[in-house]
Design a protein around this motif. Structure first.
Motif, PDB file in Angstrom:
ATOM      1  N   ARG A   9       0.801  -1.192   0.092  1.00 11.90           N
ATOM      2  CA  ARG A   9       0.133  -0.095   0.058  1.00 11.90           C
ATOM      3  C   ARG A   9       0.926   1.352  -0.003  1.00 11.90           C
ATOM      4  NH1 ARG A   9      -2.684  -3.719   3.149  1.00 11.90           N
ATOM      5  NH2 ARG A   9      -4.992  -4.219   2.583  1.00 11.90           N
ATOM      6  N   LEU A  10       1.967   1.162   0.769  1.00  9.69           N
ATOM      7  CA  LEU A  10       2.945   2.317   0.848  1.00  9.69           C
ATOM      8  C   LEU A  10       3.474   2.488  -0.626  1.00  9.69           C
ATOM      9  CD1 LEU A  10       4.200   4.669   2.441  1.00  9.69           C
ATOM     10  CD2 LEU A  10       6.105   2.965   3.166  1.00  9.69           C
ATOM     11  N   GLY A  11       4.073   1.331  -1.193  1.00 13.89           N
ATOM     12  CA  GLY A  11       4.763   1.275  -2.443  1.00 13.89           C
ATOM     13  C   GLY A  11       3.663   2.072  -3.380  1.00 13.89           C
ATOM     14  N   LEU A  12       2.411   1.584  -3.435  1.00 15.94           N
ATOM     15  CA  LEU A  12       1.277   2.103  -4.532  1.00 15.94           C
ATOM     16  C   LEU A  12       1.500   3.547  -4.168  1.00 15.94           C
ATOM     17  CD1 LEU A  12      -0.932   1.762  -6.472  1.00 15.94           C
ATOM     18  CD2 LEU A  12      -2.357   1.132  -4.726  1.00 15.94           C
ATOM     19  N   GLY A  13       1.153   4.087  -3.036  1.00 19.51           N
ATOM     20  CA  GLY A  13       0.983   5.434  -2.714  1.00 19.51           C
ATOM     21  C   GLY A  13       2.020   6.303  -3.123  1.00 19.51           C
ATOM     22  N   GLY A 236      12.514  10.672  -5.231  1.00 17.60           N
ATOM     23  CA  GLY A 236      12.589  10.374  -3.595  1.00 17.60           C
ATOM     24  C   GLY A 236      11.418   9.363  -3.676  1.00 17.60           C
ATOM     25  N   ALA A 237      10.050   9.631  -3.973  1.00 13.33           N
ATOM     26  CA  ALA A 237       8.994   8.809  -3.814  1.00 13.33           C
ATOM     27  C   ALA A 237       9.375   7.393  -4.726  1.00 13.33           C
ATOM     28  CB  ALA A 237       7.924   9.552  -4.218  1.00 13.33           C
ATOM     29  N   PHE A 238       9.763   7.651  -5.818  1.00 16.03           N
ATOM     30  CA  PHE A 238      10.061   6.500  -6.846  1.00 16.03           C
ATOM     31  C   PHE A 238      10.921   5.524  -6.067  1.00 16.03           C
ATOM     32  CE2 PHE A 238      13.163   4.654  -9.994  1.00 16.03           C
ATOM     33  CZ  PHE A 238      12.168   3.785 -10.389  1.00 16.03           C
ATOM     34  N   ALA A 239      12.218   6.129  -5.617  1.00 17.89           N
ATOM     35  CA  ALA A 239      13.154   5.411  -4.973  1.00 17.89           C
ATOM     36  C   ALA A 239      12.528   4.427  -3.815  1.00 17.89           C
ATOM     37  CB  ALA A 239      14.385   6.052  -4.545  1.00 17.89           C
ATOM     38  N   HIS A 244       9.328  -0.949  -1.024  1.00 15.13           N
ATOM     39  CA  HIS A 244       8.108  -1.644  -0.447  1.00 15.13           C
ATOM     40  C   HIS A 244       7.438  -2.653  -1.596  1.00 15.13           C
ATOM     41  CE1 HIS A 244       8.977   0.789   2.949  1.00 15.13           C
ATOM     42  NE2 HIS A 244       9.086   1.901   2.382  1.00 15.13           N
ATOM     43  N   TRP A 245       7.840  -2.401  -2.707  1.00 12.82           N
ATOM     44  CA  TRP A 245       7.050  -3.058  -3.946  1.00 12.82           C
ATOM     45  C   TRP A 245       8.110  -3.355  -4.863  1.00 12.82           C
ATOM     46  CZ3 TRP A 245       2.310  -0.380  -6.874  1.00 12.82           C
ATOM     47  CH2 TRP A 245       1.382  -1.231  -6.802  1.00 12.82           C
ATOM     48  N   GLU A 246       7.304  -4.291  -5.613  1.00 12.30           N
ATOM     49  CA  GLU A 246       8.121  -5.250  -6.900  1.00 12.30           C
ATOM     50  C   GLU A 246       8.292  -4.055  -8.006  1.00 12.30           C
ATOM     51  OE1 GLU A 246       5.934  -8.587  -7.677  1.00 12.30           O
ATOM     52  OE2 GLU A 246       6.355  -9.510  -6.146  1.00 12.30           O
ATOM     53  N   ALA A 247       9.514  -4.061  -8.726  1.00 16.08           N
ATOM     54  CA  ALA A 247       9.781  -3.314  -9.627  1.00 16.08           C
ATOM     55  C   ALA A 247       8.764  -3.417 -10.928  1.00 16.08           C
ATOM     56  CB  ALA A 247      11.001  -3.721 -10.316  1.00 16.08           C
ATOM     57  N   SER A 248       8.229  -4.556 -10.975  1.00 21.37           N
ATOM     58  CA  SER A 248       7.269  -4.869 -12.074  1.00 21.37           C
ATOM     59  C   SER A 248       6.023  -4.082 -11.984  1.00 21.37           C
ATOM     60  CB  SER A 248       7.331  -6.406 -12.341  1.00 21.37           C
ATOM     61  OG  SER A 248       6.850  -6.988 -11.234  1.00 21.37           O
TER      62      SER A 248
END
Length: 305
Positions: A9-13, A236-239, A244-248
């Motif tokens: 969820r954090l990765g998505l946000g 920064g958000a992308f990194a 927290h989330w898969e690159a794909s």
């Protein structure tokens, strides 16, 4: 290989924040290119991002130490730095020769390559639902960018050359992103970006013309500052999203960037018509946009095996 934290969820946000900032960035860059050269804009963006991030980490006492730097891969840091610099340069040169919409059409090659790299290099896996999402997303791009792709075929030489530069920039960005994900094994995302920002600023220093920035009026100066802050926050958000989330799956969400760009271009064309020409969307284009969104959601939220 680096493994994600599982906090999807954090990765998505964070991915969605990146989408929004990258979506509106080409408009600000196009405006800045009216008064500044490519090298100076890139240099300023990296320098400001480096200074602000260094100050932020310094105040919190979290600057990287020698032990952390020694434990990281110098080669991977060099690769990430060089290829992000290549990406910025090629994208800016291509944007100067084409348009924001066209630039976002072609730069999306980077997200597809990032997703492919995640599958191949990091052994990430797509379910059947996600592969169907890839098909829907790809079909959506074909429909949504039908007019833009047609323009590429009939464009002048400079327009085609600019498009080729953007495509090369997309490949450079995918290499940078995959390198950064692996670097997360030994460094935090903030430390990685600090080193990359500083390295890229040094690379462009010999070609920049800082004196031209002092001659800008308030509007163009604020636009340039927005580009710099956009660099810091978006990357920064992308990194952090890769932590927290898969690159794909991150790449699937980033596929929404062109829709934000075209929406923003239309908004600016209505309220500030002298800055950016409008993009005319047909019903077919809207259908394509819906397919892109549907495919991206299917890929991003599909459960892994």
């Amino acid at each position: 290989m680096h493994q994600s934290s599982g906090r999807w969820r954090l990765g998505l946000g964070l991915s969605l924040l990146t989408v929004f900032l990258w979506g509106i960035l080409p408009i600000a860059l196009t405006v800045s290119l009216q008064v500044l050269d490519v090298y100076t804009i890139i240099w300023f963006r990296f320098l400001v991002s480096f200074a602000l991030l260094a100050a932020f980490l310094g105040v919190r006492g979290k600057l990287p130490n020698l032990q952390q730097l020694r434990s990281s891969s110098g080669k991977l840091l060099a690769i990430a730095t060089l290829f992000l610099a290549f990406n910025y340069f090629l994208f800016m040169q291509g944007l100067a020769l084409t348009s924001p919409a066209n630039a976002q059409v072609l730069i999306q090659l980077s997200t597809l390559l990032l997703g492919l790299g995640g599958l191949v290099i990091f052994q990430e896996r797509y379910t059947l639902r996600q592969w169907i999402g890839v098909s829907i997303l790809s079909s959506g791009y074909i429909v949504f960018f039908r007019e833009q792709l047609a323009n590429l075929i009939t464009a002048q030489g400079t327009y085609i050359f600019g498009s080729a530069l953007i495509a090369l920039g997309a490949a450079a960005w995918a290499i940078y992103a995959l390198s950064q994900k692996q670097l997360l094994q030994s460094l935090s995302s903030a430390h990685i970006m600090l080193i990359i920002y500083g390295g890229c600023a040094l690379l462009f220093t010999p070609f920049a013309q800082p004196a031209t920035i002092l001659k800008l009026n308030n509007f163009y100066l604020l636009t340039l500052l927005f580009c710099a802050f956009n660099t810091l926050i978006a990357y920064g958000a992308f990194a952090e999203s890769l932590e927290h989330w898969e690159a794909s799956r991150v790449s699937a969400v980033l596929a929404l960037v062109p829709i934000i760009t075209l929406t923003a271009v239309g908004f600016v064309a209505v309220f500030l018509p002298s800055l950016i020409p409008s993009e005319n969307l047909t019903l077919i284009g809207i259908l394509g946009a819906a397919l892109v969104v549907t495919g991206s959601i299917a890929i991003a939220l599909g459960k892994s095996d």
